[in-house]
Design a protein around this motif. Structure first.
Motif, short mmCIF file in Angstrom:
data_model
loop_
_atom_site.label_atom_id
_atom_site.label_comp_id
_atom_site.label_asym_id
_atom_site.label_seq_id
_atom_site.Cartn_x
_atom_site.Cartn_y
_atom_site.Cartn_z
N GLY A 188 -2.86 31.67 -80.60
CA GLY A 188 -2.56 31.14 -81.92
C GLY A 188 -3.40 29.94 -82.31
N GLN A 189 -4.05 29.29 -81.37
CA GLN A 189 -4.87 28.14 -81.74
C GLN A 189 -5.97 28.59 -82.68
OE1 GLN A 189 -6.13 26.09 -78.18
NE2 GLN A 189 -4.47 24.65 -78.40
N GLY A 190 -6.21 27.79 -83.69
CA GLY A 190 -7.21 28.12 -84.68
C GLY A 190 -6.67 28.91 -85.85
N GLN A 191 -5.42 29.33 -85.78
CA GLN A 191 -4.80 30.05 -86.87
C GLN A 191 -3.98 29.09 -87.72
OE1 GLN A 191 -2.59 33.16 -84.75
NE2 GLN A 191 -3.98 34.61 -85.70
N ALA A 192 -3.83 29.44 -88.99
CA ALA A 192 -2.99 28.66 -89.89
C ALA A 192 -1.52 28.83 -89.48
CB ALA A 192 -3.20 29.11 -91.33
N LEU A 193 -0.70 27.91 -89.93
CA LEU A 193 0.73 27.93 -89.66
C LEU A 193 1.46 27.94 -90.99
CD1 LEU A 193 2.81 27.65 -87.32
CD2 LEU A 193 2.66 25.17 -87.66
N GLY A 194 2.35 28.91 -91.19
CA GLY A 194 3.15 28.99 -92.41
C GLY A 194 4.62 28.85 -92.06
N MET A 195 5.33 27.98 -92.79
CA MET A 195 6.72 27.68 -92.45
C MET A 195 7.60 27.64 -93.70
SD MET A 195 5.62 24.52 -90.01
CE MET A 195 4.34 24.09 -91.18
N ILE A 196 8.83 28.07 -93.51
CA ILE A 196 9.85 28.00 -94.55
C ILE A 196 11.13 27.49 -93.90
CG2 ILE A 196 11.38 29.32 -96.06
CD1 ILE A 196 9.09 31.17 -96.66
N GLU A 197 11.84 26.59 -94.62
CA GLU A 197 13.14 26.11 -94.16
C GLU A 197 14.17 26.41 -95.24
OE1 GLU A 197 14.63 22.27 -91.86
OE2 GLU A 197 13.91 21.83 -93.88
N THR A 198 15.27 27.01 -94.82
CA THR A 198 16.36 27.31 -95.74
C THR A 198 17.68 27.06 -95.01
OG1 THR A 198 17.20 28.96 -97.31
CG2 THR A 198 16.44 29.79 -95.19
N PHE A 199 18.77 27.44 -95.60
CA PHE A 199 20.08 27.21 -95.01
C PHE A 199 20.71 28.55 -94.64
CE2 PHE A 199 24.60 26.33 -94.92
CZ PHE A 199 24.65 25.13 -94.23
N GLY A 200 20.87 28.79 -93.35
CA GLY A 200 21.56 29.99 -92.90
C GLY A 200 20.63 31.06 -92.36
N LEU A 201 21.14 31.73 -91.35
CA LEU A 201 20.39 32.78 -90.66
C LEU A 201 20.03 33.95 -91.56
CD1 LEU A 201 19.28 33.82 -87.94
CD2 LEU A 201 21.51 34.89 -87.57
N VAL A 202 20.94 34.37 -92.40
CA VAL A 202 20.69 35.54 -93.26
C VAL A 202 19.50 35.29 -94.18
CG1 VAL A 202 21.66 36.97 -95.10
CG2 VAL A 202 23.07 36.34 -93.13
N PHE A 203 19.46 34.12 -94.79
CA PHE A 203 18.36 33.81 -95.70
C PHE A 203 17.04 33.66 -94.94
CE2 PHE A 203 22.09 31.94 -97.97
CZ PHE A 203 22.19 32.95 -98.91
N MET A 204 17.10 33.09 -93.74
CA MET A 204 15.88 32.96 -92.94
C MET A 204 15.35 34.33 -92.54
SD MET A 204 14.39 33.13 -89.71
CE MET A 204 15.75 33.18 -88.57
N LEU A 205 16.26 35.23 -92.15
CA LEU A 205 15.81 36.57 -91.78
C LEU A 205 15.22 37.31 -92.97
CD1 LEU A 205 18.65 37.64 -89.35
CD2 LEU A 205 16.26 37.20 -88.78
N GLN A 206 15.80 37.13 -94.14
CA GLN A 206 15.25 37.74 -95.36
C GLN A 206 13.85 37.20 -95.63
OE1 GLN A 206 16.38 40.23 -96.93
NE2 GLN A 206 15.35 40.24 -98.89
N ALA A 207 13.68 35.88 -95.48
CA ALA A 207 12.37 35.27 -95.67
C ALA A 207 11.37 35.81 -94.66
CB ALA A 207 12.47 33.75 -95.57
N ALA A 208 11.76 35.86 -93.40
CA ALA A 208 10.86 36.33 -92.35
C ALA A 208 10.44 37.77 -92.59
CB ALA A 208 11.53 36.19 -90.98
N ASP A 209 11.38 38.60 -92.99
CA ASP A 209 11.08 40.00 -93.27
C ASP A 209 10.07 40.12 -94.41
OD1 ASP A 209 11.70 42.91 -92.90
OD2 ASP A 209 12.41 42.70 -94.97
N ALA A 210 10.29 39.37 -95.47
CA ALA A 210 9.37 39.40 -96.60
C ALA A 210 7.99 38.87 -96.20
CB ALA A 210 9.93 38.57 -97.75
N MET A 211 7.98 37.86 -95.36
CA MET A 211 6.71 37.25 -94.95
C MET A 211 5.84 38.23 -94.17
SD MET A 211 8.14 33.48 -93.88
CE MET A 211 6.59 32.58 -93.69
N VAL A 212 6.43 38.91 -93.18
CA VAL A 212 5.62 39.82 -92.36
C VAL A 212 5.26 41.10 -93.10
CG1 VAL A 212 6.43 38.88 -90.17
CG2 VAL A 212 7.63 40.82 -91.17
N LYS A 213 6.05 41.46 -94.11
CA LYS A 213 5.71 42.63 -94.91
C LYS A 213 4.65 42.33 -95.96
CE LYS A 213 10.09 45.08 -94.40
NZ LYS A 213 11.37 45.45 -95.07
N ALA A 214 4.56 41.08 -96.39
CA ALA A 214 3.64 40.71 -97.46
C ALA A 214 2.23 40.43 -96.97
CB ALA A 214 4.17 39.48 -98.20
N ALA A 215 2.10 40.02 -95.73
CA ALA A 215 0.78 39.59 -95.25
C ALA A 215 0.68 39.80 -93.75
CB ALA A 215 0.56 38.12 -95.60
#
Length: 104
Positions: A5-32
């Protein structure tokens, strides 16, 4: 410490609750073309997802994750893309990697 992972960009999102984080993670890996590195769940219920990829992919992924959380009626409290993380951050990132969190 691994150089993965060194040399790669880092993208982060913070929200409240596991369900919303999982929704974000799913959208993130599907989008890019990003990889979920890990997550952090604090005692107060805030939860962050960390992804890695090239800069453009991380930017697209973060945008998609934010949109997904907002479409569920929740709020993203923080988001960030670090284009070239300092090598010293690897110690922190490694602490939250899925490899360290999963027992198998």
């Amino acid at each position: 410490m691994s150089n993965k992972g060194q040399g790669q960009a880092l993208g982060m999102i913070e929200t409240f609750g596991l369900v919303f984080m999982l929704q974000a993670a799913d959208a993130m890996v599907k989008a890019a073309e990003v990889e979920v590195v890990g997550y952090e769940n604090t005692a107060s219920g805030y939860i962050s997802i960390l992804t890695r990829g090239d800069v453009a992919a991380c930017k697209s992924a973060v945008e998609a994750g934010i949109k997904a959380v907002e479409e569920m009626g929740a709020e993203v409290y923080s988001s960030c893309v670090i284009a070239t993380p300092h090598p010293g951050l690897e110690k922190i990132i490694e602490r939250y990697t899925l490899d360290k969190l999963l027992p198998y």
